[in-house]
Design an enzyme around this catalytic site. Structure first.
Site, PDB file in Angstrom:
ATOM      1  N   ARG A 108       0.889  -1.234  -0.003  1.00 17.72           N
ATOM      2  CA  ARG A 108       0.003  -0.076   0.052  1.00 17.72           C
ATOM      3  C   ARG A 108       0.934   1.320  -0.114  1.00 17.72           C
ATOM      4  O   ARG A 108       0.432   2.477   0.193  1.00 17.72           O
ATOM      5  CB  ARG A 108      -1.019  -0.028   1.299  1.00 17.72           C
ATOM      6  CG  ARG A 108      -0.158  -0.157   2.589  1.00 17.72           C
ATOM      7  CD  ARG A 108      -1.245  -0.087   3.704  1.00 17.72           C
ATOM      8  NE  ARG A 108      -0.682  -0.447   4.932  1.00 17.72           N
ATOM      9  CZ  ARG A 108      -1.267  -0.397   6.030  1.00 17.72           C
ATOM     10  NH1 ARG A 108      -2.512   0.135   6.183  1.00 17.72           N
ATOM     11  NH2 ARG A 108      -0.523  -0.941   7.193  1.00 17.72           N
ATOM     12  N   LYS A 127       1.918   6.554   1.719  1.00 15.05           N
ATOM     13  CA  LYS A 127       1.551   5.109   2.291  1.00 15.05           C
ATOM     14  C   LYS A 127       0.205   5.053   2.591  1.00 15.05           C
ATOM     15  O   LYS A 127      -0.506   6.152   2.881  1.00 15.05           O
ATOM     16  CB  LYS A 127       2.145   4.941   3.862  1.00 15.05           C
ATOM     17  CG  LYS A 127       1.634   3.718   4.483  1.00 15.05           C
ATOM     18  CD  LYS A 127       2.373   3.438   5.632  1.00 15.05           C
ATOM     19  CE  LYS A 127       1.884   2.190   6.446  1.00 15.05           C
ATOM     20  NZ  LYS A 127       2.706   1.850   7.546  1.00 15.05           N
ATOM     21  N   GLY A 140      -4.989  -2.006   0.002  1.00 16.13           N
ATOM     22  CA  GLY A 140      -3.808  -0.832  -0.391  1.00 16.13           C
ATOM     23  C   GLY A 140      -4.081   0.398   0.110  1.00 16.13           C
ATOM     24  O   GLY A 140      -3.623   1.449   0.132  1.00 16.13           O
ATOM     25  N   ASP A 266      10.717  -7.496   7.506  1.00 19.69           N
ATOM     26  CA  ASP A 266      10.429  -6.649   6.514  1.00 19.69           C
ATOM     27  C   ASP A 266      10.151  -5.195   7.086  1.00 19.69           C
ATOM     28  O   ASP A 266       9.965  -4.471   6.346  1.00 19.69           O
ATOM     29  CB  ASP A 266       9.102  -7.236   5.861  1.00 19.69           C
ATOM     30  CG  ASP A 266       8.014  -7.530   6.534  1.00 19.69           C
ATOM     31  OD1 ASP A 266       8.115  -8.361   7.697  1.00 19.69           O
ATOM     32  OD2 ASP A 266       6.914  -6.992   6.607  1.00 19.69           O
ATOM     33  N   ASN A 267      10.139  -5.163   8.381  1.00 23.76           N
ATOM     34  CA  ASN A 267      10.044  -4.026   8.939  1.00 23.76           C
ATOM     35  C   ASN A 267      11.251  -3.314   9.591  1.00 23.76           C
ATOM     36  O   ASN A 267      11.382  -2.636  10.668  1.00 23.76           O
ATOM     37  CB  ASN A 267       8.947  -3.777   9.964  1.00 23.76           C
ATOM     38  CG  ASN A 267       7.511  -4.168   9.530  1.00 23.76           C
ATOM     39  OD1 ASN A 267       7.422  -3.938   8.466  1.00 23.76           O
ATOM     40  ND2 ASN A 267       6.567  -4.711  10.294  1.00 23.76           N
ATOM     41  N   ASP A 276       7.789   1.637   9.799  1.00 25.11           N
ATOM     42  CA  ASP A 276       6.569   0.938   9.820  1.00 25.11           C
ATOM     43  C   ASP A 276       5.882   1.048  11.224  1.00 25.11           C
ATOM     44  O   ASP A 276       5.834  -0.237  11.900  1.00 25.11           O
ATOM     45  CB  ASP A 276       6.814  -0.452   9.289  1.00 25.11           C
ATOM     46  CG  ASP A 276       6.639  -0.524   7.837  1.00 25.11           C
ATOM     47  OD1 ASP A 276       6.829   0.501   6.991  1.00 25.11           O
ATOM     48  OD2 ASP A 276       6.562  -1.667   7.163  1.00 25.11           O
TER      49      ASP A 276
HETATM   50  P1  AMP Z   1       2.992  -4.580   8.110  1.00 25.61           P
HETATM   51  O1  AMP Z   1       2.799  -5.816   8.910  1.00 25.61           O
HETATM   52  O2  AMP Z   1       2.077  -3.519   8.068  1.00 25.61           O
HETATM   53  O3  AMP Z   1       4.471  -4.005   7.872  1.00 25.61           O
HETATM   54  O4  AMP Z   1       2.620  -5.314   6.540  1.00 25.61           O
HETATM   55  C1  AMP Z   1       3.042  -6.662   6.341  1.00 25.61           C
HETATM   56  C2  AMP Z   1       2.702  -6.607   4.676  1.00 25.61           C
HETATM   57  O5  AMP Z   1       1.454  -6.114   4.398  1.00 25.61           O
HETATM   58  C3  AMP Z   1       3.443  -5.576   3.925  1.00 25.61           C
HETATM   59  O6  AMP Z   1       3.903  -6.128   2.533  1.00 25.61           O
HETATM   60  C4  AMP Z   1       2.516  -4.352   3.533  1.00 25.61           C
HETATM   61  O7  AMP Z   1       2.582  -3.724   2.425  1.00 25.61           O
HETATM   62  C5  AMP Z   1       1.118  -5.306   3.670  1.00 25.61           C
HETATM   63  N1  AMP Z   1      -0.031  -4.485   4.068  1.00 25.61           N
HETATM   64  C6  AMP Z   1      -0.567  -4.587   4.996  1.00 25.61           C
HETATM   65  N2  AMP Z   1      -1.441  -3.851   5.384  1.00 25.61           N
HETATM   66  C7  AMP Z   1      -2.068  -3.700   3.941  1.00 25.61           C
HETATM   67  C8  AMP Z   1      -3.227  -3.058   3.183  1.00 25.61           C
HETATM   68  N3  AMP Z   1      -4.252  -2.696   3.928  1.00 25.61           N
HETATM   69  N4  AMP Z   1      -3.217  -3.283   2.056  1.00 25.61           N
HETATM   70  C9  AMP Z   1      -2.407  -3.867   1.395  1.00 25.61           C
HETATM   71  N5  AMP Z   1      -1.085  -4.540   1.971  1.00 25.61           N
HETATM   72  C10 AMP Z   1      -0.987  -4.357   3.108  1.00 25.61           C
HETATM   73 MG    MG Z   2       5.913  -3.375   7.157  1.00 26.15          MG
END
Ligand code: AMP
Ligand code: MG
Length: 505
Positions: A108, A127, A140, A266-267, A276
């Site tokens: 996103r 974002k 997204g 990934d964070n 993040d």
């Molecule tokens: P996060 O735990 O927030 O770092 O997200 C982990 C993964 O999920 C990353 O690839 C983010 O881009 C994806 N992600 C989280 N929330 C969304 C969302 N609402 N739409 C699309 N991808 C998301």
């Molecule tokens: Mg992330």
């Protein structure tokens, strides 16, 4: 599985931009690193908040938000582009909660590109700008609630002197977004020299794409770690340097009581930045076992475990770099990882000493500080208030130190520790006033407590953004003595205990 996304949607006319030359390193890295696509427009965008300090970092002209020629509201809500912007989503993978999760990527977030500033190159990201091929099951989007938290905390961390991605602004929209309840969409514009994560390396490594992995590592060295270029083992040197920065970051977090809710690989920023902001939290009462993410049931990311998780994540990064380093250099890799422990221990010792106003190292310091932390943990003493008030401690015979020591219930501890601390301060001929001034530069009066963010969010959801703006101004100067007597620096209200922060954002 990749989602089918229209990568050709028009975002409306190009609008004149500031006199910036845009580039994007990911374009030069190659097609396997990214997908080029425009943001998906949001209906009826409006401004929620802007950071003047971040705008200054970028060199945006005065009045940039409202200048008709810049059309900034449209640009930062994903409805228009400035000339030269070529937005893209990058692909990465990662370990989530200790388990290999495979491909993730910017689900996103969209990188608008990089510009040169007097403070070095800065990349801008939207974002919450809509679906990308990496959105997986997500929509997204980002909601107003989490966007306010990310915006405020990014700028708060910067105010605290903690390495972090920055936040330029939040825009909101009437578009409904479904989370636990129906909320509305928002976009945070994030700013950092790079958003590359450990997971970018893991991605190409797991795919056995050594060529792309090498391009990525060489790119990171060239742009962010040039000192590693001429090392005998440049990729080991890179790992060492990332380990050192990560150790510094963990010490920063621990010293201020910051807890990252989702320390997945990934964070993790390859620059050692806080990145993040999801279900993060600052400690109120000092609880080493605190879990700030309601969905982290096992407590993998409990507060006191975070420095070890930093090391776990570095192991994953090291594993990712192994194809470049080669198995015959395993010892050097282990040494680089091992150096993290020493860097962290040194950084933490240094920070704790200065939090206690000690300018020299003495035998017994660790015991003195450990005793304080242990009592704080036993009594769940407020972390920020305790250290802030510690600067009022006086060493004179019979001094009244009840403002700080009165925070503890245990009378014996109060006496014992006061005596030991007094003796220790006298041993370095500590001057009360000088020490207080120095301590107030490292122990903040205000942090972004959950209840402060929550109040700003509730008002914003009702259409009033003034509390977001006010809080931003306060958090930009967290050490200011003017805050000491304000409600922002006070104990959290009872209702704060019931705030639950989940992963949903
Ligand atoms: P996060 O735990 O927030 O770092 O997200 C982990 C993964 O999920 C990353 O690839 C983010 O881009 C994806 N992600 C989280 N929330 C969304 C969302 N609402 N739409 C699309 N991808 C998301
Ligand atoms: Mg992330």
């Amino acid at each position: 599985m990749n989602r089918s996304v229209d990568t050709t949607t028009s975002v409306g006319p190009l609008t004149a931009g500031p006199d910036w030359h845009w580039r994007n390193g990911f374009h030069s890295l190659g097609a396997e690193f990214h997908t080029e696509l425009p943001p998906q427009p949001l209906p009826t965008p409006y401004w929620v908040a802007c950071s003047d300090s971040c705008a200054e970092l970028l060199g945006l002209p005065a009045g940039w938000q409202t200048r008709p020629d810049l059309n900034a509201l449209a640009v930062f809500s994903g409805n228009a582009l400035w000339p030269g912007m070529r937005p893209l989503a990058s692909v990465y993978s990662g370990h989530q909660f200790g388990v290999w999760a495979g491909q993730l990527g910017d689900g996103r977030a969209l990188s608008l590109g990089e510009i040169d500033t007097p403070h070095g190159p800065q990349e801008l990201q939207l974002k919450g700008a809509g679906l990308t091929p990496y959105s997986r099951m997500g929509d997204g989007r980002a909601v107003l609630r989490s966007s306010i938290r990310e915006f405020l905390c990014s700028e708060a961390m910067h105010g605290l002197g903690i390495p972090t991605t920055r936040a330029l602004c939040i825009t909101g929209s009437s578009m409904p977004v479904l989370r636990e309840t129906l909320e509305t969409a928002a976009v945070v514009t994030r700013v950092a020299p790079s958003f590359i994560r450990f997971g970018h390396f893991e991605h190409f490594s797991q795919r056995s794409d050594s060529d792309a992995l090498k391009r990525l590592a060489d790119f990171v060295i060239e742009h962010h770690y040039p000192e590693c270029r001429d090392a005998p083992q440049p990729y080991v040197a890179l790992l060492s340097e990332i380990a050192r920065r990560t150790a510094e970051l963990m010490a920063h977090w621990q010293a201020v009581g910051f807890c990252h809710g989702v320390m997945n690989t990934d964070n993790m920023s390859i620059l050692g930045l806080t990145i993040d902001y999801g279900p993060f939290g600052f400690l109120d009462g000092y609880d080493p076992a605190h879990i700030c993410n309601h969905t982290d049931r096992q407590g993998r990311y409990a507060f006191s475990g975070q420095p070890n998780i930093g090391l776990w994540n570095l192991h994953a990064l090291a594993q990712g770099l192994m194809p470049l380093i080669g198995a015959h250099h395993t010892d050097a890799v282990l040494e680089a990882l091992e150096s993290y422990k020493l860097s962290y221990a040194n950084a933490m010792r240094r920070r704790l000493r200065s939090k206690c106003g000690l300018t020299t190292a003495h035998k017994g310091d660790a015991e003195l500080i450990d005793a304080l932390l242990k009592q704080m943990a036993d009594e769940q003493t407020d972390h920020t208030i305790l250290f802030r008030r510690l600067s009022t401690f006086r060493t004179a015979e019979g001094a009244d130190n009840s403002a700080v020591m009165g925070l503890f219930h245990d009378l014996q501890f109060r006496e014992r520790w006061s005596a030991a601390y007094t003796e220790r301060l006298r041993a370095e001929h500590s001057d009360d006033a000088q020490r207080a001034a120095a301590m107030n530069r490292v122990n903040p009066a205000v942090i972004l407590r959950n209840h402060l963010a929550e109040s700003a969010i509730r008002q914003a959801q009702a259409g009033d953004f003034s509390e977001v703006q006010r809080l931003l101004k306060v958090l930009e100067h967290p050490f200011d003595e003017s805050h000491d007597t304000s409600a922002d620096a006070d104990f959290p209200p009872d209702w704060a205990q019931h705030i639950e922060v989940s992963c949903s954002s």
